[in-house]
Design an enzyme around this catalytic site. Sequence first.
Site, PDB file in Angstrom:
ATOM      1  N   HIS A  48       8.566   1.272  -2.723  1.00 52.35           N
ATOM      2  CA  HIS A  48       8.074   2.652  -2.706  1.00 52.35           C
ATOM      3  C   HIS A  48       8.885   3.477  -3.701  1.00 52.35           C
ATOM      4  O   HIS A  48       8.317   4.264  -4.452  1.00 52.35           O
ATOM      5  CB  HIS A  48       8.176   3.224  -1.293  1.00 52.35           C
ATOM      6  N   HIS A  66       4.755   9.480  -9.403  1.00 55.75           N
ATOM      7  CA  HIS A  66       4.285   9.447  -8.017  1.00 55.75           C
ATOM      8  C   HIS A  66       2.911  10.096  -7.966  1.00 55.75           C
ATOM      9  O   HIS A  66       2.783  11.316  -8.062  1.00 55.75           O
ATOM     10  CB  HIS A  66       5.270  10.196  -7.120  1.00 55.75           C
ATOM     11  N   PHE A  80       5.616  10.781   3.973  1.00 56.73           N
ATOM     12  CA  PHE A  80       5.909  11.907   4.852  1.00 56.73           C
ATOM     13  C   PHE A  80       4.989  11.818   6.065  1.00 56.73           C
ATOM     14  O   PHE A  80       3.842  11.348   5.975  1.00 56.73           O
ATOM     15  CB  PHE A  80       5.654  13.232   4.133  1.00 56.73           C
TER      16      PHE A  80
END
Length: 417
Positions: free
Chosen positions: A304, A341, A402
């Site tokens: 990630h 991202h 998140f």
Amino acid sequence: MAVPHRVAVTGLGVVAPSGIDARQMFGRLVDGESFIQLHTIDQPPRPVTQPAIHCAGFSPEAHIGKALASTTDRSVQMALTACFEAWRDAGLPRDKEGRHDYGVSWGSALGSTSTWERGYREMWQNGRDRLPPLAVVLGMSNAAASHISIQLGLGNSSLTYVAACASAAAAIGEGYKRIRNGEARLMVTGGSDVPLAYAVMKAWDALRVVAQGDADTAPSSCRPFHPGRSGLVLGEGAATLILEEWEHARARGATILAEVVGYGTCSDHSHLVRPDRDGQVRAMRLALEDAGLTPDDVDYINAHGTATIEGDAIEVDSLRALFGDRAAQLPVSATKSMHGHLMGAAGAIEAVTTVLALAEDALPPTAHLDTIDPACEGVRHITGGALRGTDARVALSNSFAFGGCNAVLAFRKADPA
């Protein structure tokens, strides 16, 4: 219980600063080339400038036609472009006949953000009393999946997954499950996002997790696992994987690029934004169990790796916890150091990268990683260039978001026909 169906990857498509060609993008990642540049939005009350991934050369009219481009948000335009490219790559006909065993599973964290921001500015700054009549259908969160379904004649499920930056990984995983369980024969999967709206850039900057830089330093501003890392770099784009039931793909003579063999997802259930080692370990373990594999079978991790101080260290800690002593020999890279991202599309562009890493036996590096943070040691970071000649067979693509949503995809190299 019915025997699970095998799931093949037969087509890839991307929209990136490198263009619309997935293999061209991968070649540049293998070379360690960053797509990051300094990006400015010059709007009231003052300009916002950040390192970012901006597809400046993207022309929606050239790829989806003027009529469709005029009735879709930029995120949907990118989604359609990536899907059309993946559809072509898979050798599928564009006849728009209704295929009730083909569906779409799409991810987006933000949906049509630019449509809503443009509308709000028109009302609040320019004094308009109302928005254009198409604002609702341009701005709805499932617009991309709906347009993909209509344009490609997909009559199976048309679902949109929203799980922050794990959205696309979840969409791919859920599409894989539909084929594996016999509910569909082909699924168009992936994600798209355009987080370069003024308010979105300002909101992320307020969290103090966005990398800083000027025109000279922007390309190397995203440095996962580096002691000097200062945060993530926002990027726009889209990526698509065509997933297909194995025998269906073989029967039509499709080229099988890789096999999806596992998917694991779980919730940290502990904190809204702080990553959790145990949750990440559980997601990876679930993906391996789903695939019938063990940690010893894994040859590569596409991390990630967002380049945040806490996030990178916790992800490496989760790899050490799952893989034990073997972690030190396990190749790991974070390609966000080059492609940024892409929020809800991140898991898709990383899945495309992972598939090509296996298919082409070239594991891309983490760019700009000349020094490793002691908190991120204990795995085999790929630095200084691609790792070749490993004959990697199994790879994991990690997405940790998140909200505590973890999604991990497991891929296996396709055997020669």
